[in-house]
Enzyme design. Structure first.
Site, PDB file in Angstrom:
ATOM      1  N   HIS A   1       1.108  -1.333   0.156  1.00  0.00           N
ATOM      2  CA  HIS A   1       0.025  -0.140   0.108  1.00  0.00           C
ATOM      3  C   HIS A   1       1.006   1.142   0.260  1.00  0.00           C
ATOM      4  O   HIS A   1       0.994   2.185  -1.021  1.00  0.00           O
ATOM      5  CB  HIS A   1      -0.874  -0.102   1.232  1.00  0.00           C
ATOM      6  CG  HIS A   1      -1.307   1.428   1.228  1.00  0.00           C
ATOM      7  ND1 HIS A   1      -3.323   1.250   1.019  1.00  0.00           N
ATOM      8  CD2 HIS A   1      -1.928   2.014   2.094  1.00  0.00           C
ATOM      9  CE1 HIS A   1      -3.543   2.600   0.969  1.00  0.00           C
ATOM     10  NE2 HIS A   1      -2.670   3.212   1.873  1.00  0.00           N
ATOM     11  N   GLU A   2       2.074   0.998   0.532  1.00  0.00           N
ATOM     12  CA  GLU A   2       2.672   2.623   0.968  1.00  0.00           C
ATOM     13  C   GLU A   2       3.366   2.679   0.103  1.00  0.00           C
ATOM     14  O   GLU A   2       3.470   4.022  -0.743  1.00  0.00           O
ATOM     15  CB  GLU A   2       3.382   2.199   2.289  1.00  0.00           C
ATOM     16  CG  GLU A   2       2.618   2.247   3.455  1.00  0.00           C
ATOM     17  CD  GLU A   2       2.041   3.589   4.314  1.00  0.00           C
ATOM     18  OE1 GLU A   2       2.083   4.754   3.281  1.00  0.00           O
ATOM     19  OE2 GLU A   2       0.746   2.806   4.437  1.00  0.00           O
TER      20      GLU A   2
ATOM     21  N   HIS B   1      -5.235   7.267  -2.264  1.00  0.00           N
ATOM     22  CA  HIS B   1      -6.377   6.321  -1.739  1.00  0.00           C
ATOM     23  C   HIS B   1      -6.878   6.332  -2.549  1.00  0.00           C
ATOM     24  O   HIS B   1      -7.805   7.023  -3.536  1.00  0.00           O
ATOM     25  CB  HIS B   1      -7.209   6.840  -0.352  1.00  0.00           C
ATOM     26  CG  HIS B   1      -5.831   6.571   0.621  1.00  0.00           C
ATOM     27  ND1 HIS B   1      -5.740   7.301   1.634  1.00  0.00           N
ATOM     28  CD2 HIS B   1      -5.278   5.595   0.859  1.00  0.00           C
ATOM     29  CE1 HIS B   1      -4.799   7.392   2.903  1.00  0.00           C
ATOM     30  NE2 HIS B   1      -4.544   6.012   2.230  1.00  0.00           N
TER      31      HIS B   1
END
Lengths: 165, 436
Positions: B151-152, B161
């Site tokens: 995700h990061e 997002h």
């Protein structure tokens, strides 16, 4: 060392002093909405520099909360912790958060919203200043099927600009 | 308490850091819509910084998980990532570290166990909150470090997002399900920034295998493989993607073949014969499907690899590619602009061989033809069609069905070219170090 007893450390204990503060009321909810850009888009990139803090002090929210309390509550449903005559910005931000989180869009700081706000999440704001509005960020919900579809946002005729931030 | 000079110096250093990372061009319109911005280079370095190790997993585990996280993005984009343990920290493209509370001089304080688990900056660093209970993949409890890292890294690469069920870029953490992967829309999101994966292939083929069911019936199945030099991918036609975790090195999956890869694959399949051959340079191997390795010698005791000129008299070498046509039981060898048709039953070249590729496979659209130096001739059982691949393009050979609906189509004519990545998706390289 944080105490644990299992080989895989799955029972790792956290001391209470290391626990994150939970979102419990409209004050902390408002802080949450501000922090992640729902009240106003955050200039996240500028925070990469040390000593840059774009978030307001908690005092601001304390003042808001006090002013809301002073306006008085008339009635509250069980589990709801909103007060009447919430600031429009707060309600708008709350509605937006509920919408994108797939929650019932009530505009009220209800239990479902509280749970959602307290879930583990990424620290990057959801709404950033100058956020890229491309097919990655613009999401339309297909109401009939319940599916989320990305939509391509066409760009106008542009001038290439070398940008140094 | 900084002086204005110190603050100015700090600001200039920050600007230098951003410039060094070669920010891509941004488009700006009067409507304040910003176009995609991304890393301008395709090979990026990363490092888990020494002062930022987690207290919960071994350093090796942490580095393994981050290597896997970067590789997952590499498998669906033209980006490659390499762990750099030697260069000075400030030239590393992506630095990762664990901290608690106030950490690394970061302006964003972590909040303790629960709630916020990490943050990252576009083209920048990633910080993980070590008060969270990070765990290795498939542990079942805690927060999957792999999921958070993927995700990061998405943020570092430029993704915001995304509020879509199933997206890795959802802001809130979803408890790990077994074997999470980047789904179709996440792949398209990153490819919207960096483009799709392109590249030439050494060969493409459908591998036939026979299996016996629980009831004793023999069924025939196939798998599609793309090979590029010393690596290959299994392509899952039903899912429109490669197998998770590919590419794999040839020497791991195809025992006995040269580690640098092959030029061509031919499956001679008739009532009398069922033989698989791989070609490389002037030589060829016959492959033993049942034992999953190349034969070491043929039925006459001659050792493999054998010379193409011996096994296929009249066929030159090296070849560009080849395929077996069941319609006429000939192997079509492609070399340069010529095609050599080899009669398997007669064990010699067909009369009037070789012929120009443009004659045997005429272009439907004038000028739209590979003309020479093909990369691959691939018969697909999924599409029941022959494809010719060269570079980033492919041509479909008009088959019987197409010629039934349009009688003017010449035999074996080539339909207009399309891009390989429009038909077979996400066949992406990874860094050579990650391949091993």
């Amino acid at each position: 060392e944080k105490p644990f007893h299992s080989r895989d450390r799955s029972d790792l204990e956290m001391s209470s002093s290391h626990l994150a503060e939970l979102i419990t009321d409209t004050g902390s909810a408002q802080h949450f909405l501000f922090k992640y850009g729902f009240m106003k888009p955050v200039n996240w990139e500028s925070t990469q520099s040390p000593d840059v803090d774009t978030l307001p002090d908690d005092d601001i929210f304390s003042e808001d909360t006090v002013s809301l309390v002073q306006e008085g509550t008339t009635s509250s449903r069980s589990g709801d912790t909103n007060h009447p005559r919430e600031s429009p910005d707060f309600v708008r931000a709350l509605l937006e958060f509920q919408r994108v989180s797939g929650l019932p869009v009530t505009g009220v700081f209800d239990d479902a919203t509280k749970v959602a706000m307290n879930k583990p999440r990424c620290g990057v704001p959801d709404k950033e200043e100058d956020q890229i509005e491309t097919s990655t960020a613009a999401v339309d919900r297909n109401e009939s099927s319940g599916l989320f579809n990305t939509t391509a946002t066409p760009q106008s005729n542009d001038t290439d600009v070398d940008v140094v931030q | 308490n900084r002086t204005s000079d110190e603050a100015e110096t700090e600001k200039q250093r920050h600007l230098q850091t951003l410039m060094r990372k070669s920010i891509g061009r941004r488009k700006r319109s009067t409507g304040a819509l910003w176009g995609p911005a991304a890393f301008a280079k395709s090979v990026l370095t990363w490092r888990l910084i020494g002062e930022g190790y987690s207290s919960q997993l071994s350093v090796d585990e942490q580095r393994y998980i981050f290597r896997l996280a970067f590789r997952m993005w590499s498998e669906v984009s033209p980006l490659q990532f390499v762990e750099d343990l030697r260069s000075p920290p400030d030239v590393i493209d992506i630095r990762l570290g664990f901290g608690t509370g106030r950490h690394f001089g970061c302006s964003q304080r972590f909040d303790g166990a629960g709630r916020e688990f990490a943050h990252a900056w576009f083209l920048g660093d990633i910080h993980f909150d070590d008060d969270e209970h990070f765990t290795a993949p498939n542990t079942g409890s805690g927060i999957s470090l792999l999921k958070v890292a993927v995700h990061e890294i998405g943020h570092v690469l430029g993704l915001p997002h995304i509020y879509r069920s199933g997206s890795i870029m959802q802001p809130s953490y979803r408890p790990q399900d077994d074997g999470f992967e980047l789904d179709w829309l996440d792949r398209k999101a990153i490819q919207n920034l960096y483009g799709g994966c392109r590249g030439r292939f050494s060969t493409v083929f459908d591998w036939i295998r026979k299996e016996r069911t629980a009831y004793g019936e023999v069924v025939v199945r196939f798998n599609t493989y793309f090979m590029r030099d010393g690596q290959y991918w299994l392509y899952e036609n039903r899912s429109n993607r490669t197998r998770f975790g590919d590419p794999v090195s040839v020497q791991v999956g195809w025992h006995g073949l040269p580690s640098s890869g092959v030029d061509a694959y031919v499956h001679v399949w008739s009532r009398e014969t069922d033989a698989v051959y791989f070609f490389k340079g002037a030589r060829y191997w016959r492959y033993d499907s049942e034992n999953d390795q190349a034969f070491t010698e043929d039925s006459d005791g001659r050792r493999y690899p054998r010379l193409i000129s011996e096994g296929f008299p009249g066929v030159p070498s090296p070849i560009d590619t080849a395929y077996y046509d069941r319609r006429d039981a000939h192997v079509y060898f492609f070399r340069g602009s010529m095609v050599y048709m080899f009669d398997v039953k007669a064990n010699k070249l067909a009369p009037k061989s070789p012929r120009k590729m443009t004659e045997l496979f005429p272009a439907l659209t004038p000028g739209d033809h590979p003309t020479s130096n093909l990369d691959a001739a691939y018969f697909s059982y999924t599409h029941n069609a022959l494809f010719l691949l060269k570079g980033a393009s492919y041509w479909r050979v008009a088959g019987r069905r197409a010629r039934k609906t349009s009688r003017s189509l010449p035999y074996n004519s080539l339909l207009p070219s399309r891009e390989v990545q429009q038909q077979w998706f996400d066949i992406c390289d990874v860094h050579a170090g990650a391949l091993k």
